[in-house]
Design a protein around this motif. Structure first.
Motif, PDB file in Angstrom:
ATOM      1  N   PRO A  39     -23.518  48.291  12.847  1.00  0.00           N
ATOM      2  CA  PRO A  39     -22.565  48.569  14.442  1.00  0.00           C
ATOM      3  C   PRO A  39     -21.863  49.904  13.840  1.00  0.00           C
ATOM      4  N   ALA A  43     -22.152  52.874  16.163  1.00  0.00           N
ATOM      5  CA  ALA A  43     -20.781  53.377  16.749  1.00  0.00           C
ATOM      6  C   ALA A  43     -20.457  54.971  16.441  1.00  0.00           C
ATOM      7  N   VAL A 155     -19.961  47.107  18.032  1.00  0.00           N
ATOM      8  CA  VAL A 155     -20.379  48.677  18.354  1.00  0.00           C
ATOM      9  C   VAL A 155     -19.090  49.442  19.087  1.00  0.00           C
ATOM     10  N   THR A 313     -32.077  47.643  16.081  1.00  0.00           N
ATOM     11  CA  THR A 313     -30.933  48.693  15.899  1.00  0.00           C
ATOM     12  C   THR A 313     -31.375  49.835  14.802  1.00  0.00           C
TER      13      THR A 313
END
Length: 347
Positions: A39, A43, A155, A313
């Motif tokens: 995450p 981000a 995130v 991801t």
């Protein structure tokens, strides 16, 4: 002379071994710390994509007004993509459940035919393919979507904090001298942000084009729920290589299930493959130019590598990580050969 050359070769071999060991250790740490690193990396990518928008807004309005607008717009975009994908999956999942009995009959008929021709393994597999299996499959997808929603929340929290500190971080880096290890961090960050923005623009154009093409093909052959297939293709296309592959194979499999015809499935497969080829070979290069030119082998490698580390991801973030690494390497003369290799000779 011989001893000196031997010593140099030995030091080079040791250096190479240390580099390999370091890479392995770093990858293992990234995999082990997925819940934090994934995450955070996502981000950082979002912050670098939307920061130019916030900076543009800050030139025309107070910072305390520009920042909430940027944050809300980012939240809306993330929520839109997640909800669109969830809606498409739920529609297809409901269609699966509603037609599970027919699929069971089709599979049983195929099993009987195979057994009649001496393929006895099909009988063992038939016990696993039933209504319960379909329901469990749909439930598993729903659980994964719930997990994705939790990941997106984390995130977003990281991204908000990043946007709050982005401007101050640039100032602190400038005061600290900007250069670390021979790399101008501020300049590399700005160039990476430009590349990320262009990368997302290209992927968005390709995704919209792919979604429209999938809808047209699904509608043209009479595949049920063409809008759901378009939504799935649109969102999956943001994942390089794997996304377009899945967006091509899924409608093909469902065309085979719906029409029970190899000819129709072949039409869908050929049509969608042609769409992906045109987009990947002609449309994307026109928009990316030479600045984002990356070897197809390098793209496929990083997509599979990062998907192995961080799953879905990682499949998305792999190419942006490669773009960032190439941007940094451009400032290191000793690493420019690597840029040439990764860009297919266009670096």
């Amino acid at each position: 002379m011989g001893e000196g050359g031997s010593g140099t070769a030995g030091r080079s071999a040791i250096g190479g071994m240390l580099l390999v060991c370091t890479v392995i250790i770093v990858l293992a740490a990234l995999s082990w710390g997925e819940m934090v690193f994934a995450p955070a990396a996502f981000a950082v990518f979002i912050v670098m994509v939307v920061w130019p928008v916030q900076a543009w807004l800050q030139q025309r309005m107070p910072r305390m007004l520009a920042m909430p607008i940027t944050i809300v717009a980012t939240l809306v975009c993330i929520a839109f993509l997640l909800l669109l994908f969830a809606w498409g999956i739920s529609v297809i999942g409901q269609w699966l459940v509603g037609n599970a009995a027919r699929f069971q009959a089709i599979y049983q008929a195929a099993t009987d035919w195979l057994e009649g021709h001496g393929v006895v393994l099909a009988g063992a597999l038939s016990d696993s393919f039933n209504m319960g299996w379909v329901v469990r499959f749909v439930q598993s997808l729903a659980a994964r979507l719930n997990g994705l929603a939790g990941f997106a929340t984390l995130v977003f929290a990281f991204a908000v904090l990043g946007l709050l500190e982005a401007e101050d971080l640039a100032s602190r880096l400038t005061k600290a001298g900007r250069r670390f290890g021979g790399v101008d961090v501020v300049a590399a960050g700005r160039e990476t942000a430009r590349h990320f923005g262009k990368y997302m623009l290209v992927r968005s154009i390709a995704s919209v084009t792919t979604g429209a093409a999938v809808w047209l093909v699904a509608w043209g052959v009479g595949l049920e729920h063409p809008a759901a297939w378009a939504a799935i293709a649109f969102t999956l296309n943001y994942i390089p290589f794997l996304g377009p592959l899945v967006a091509t194979l899924l409608p093909t499999v469902f065309a085979l299930l719906q029409f029970e015809s190899l000819q129709v499935a072949a039409v869908v497969l050929v049509s969608l493959t042609a769409v992906q080829f045109v987009i990947g070979s002609y449309l994307e290069p026109v928009f990316t130019g030479s600045t984002l030119s990356i070897s197809p082998f390098a793209v496929m490698f990083v997509v599979f590598l990062w998907s192995m580390l961080w799953g879905l991801t990682g499949a998305f973030i792999g190419v942006p990580v490669l773009v960032a690494a190439m941007t940094v390497c451009k400032q290191i003369p000793a690493m420019r050969w690597l840029i040439v290799m990764l860009s297919g000779g266009k670096g």
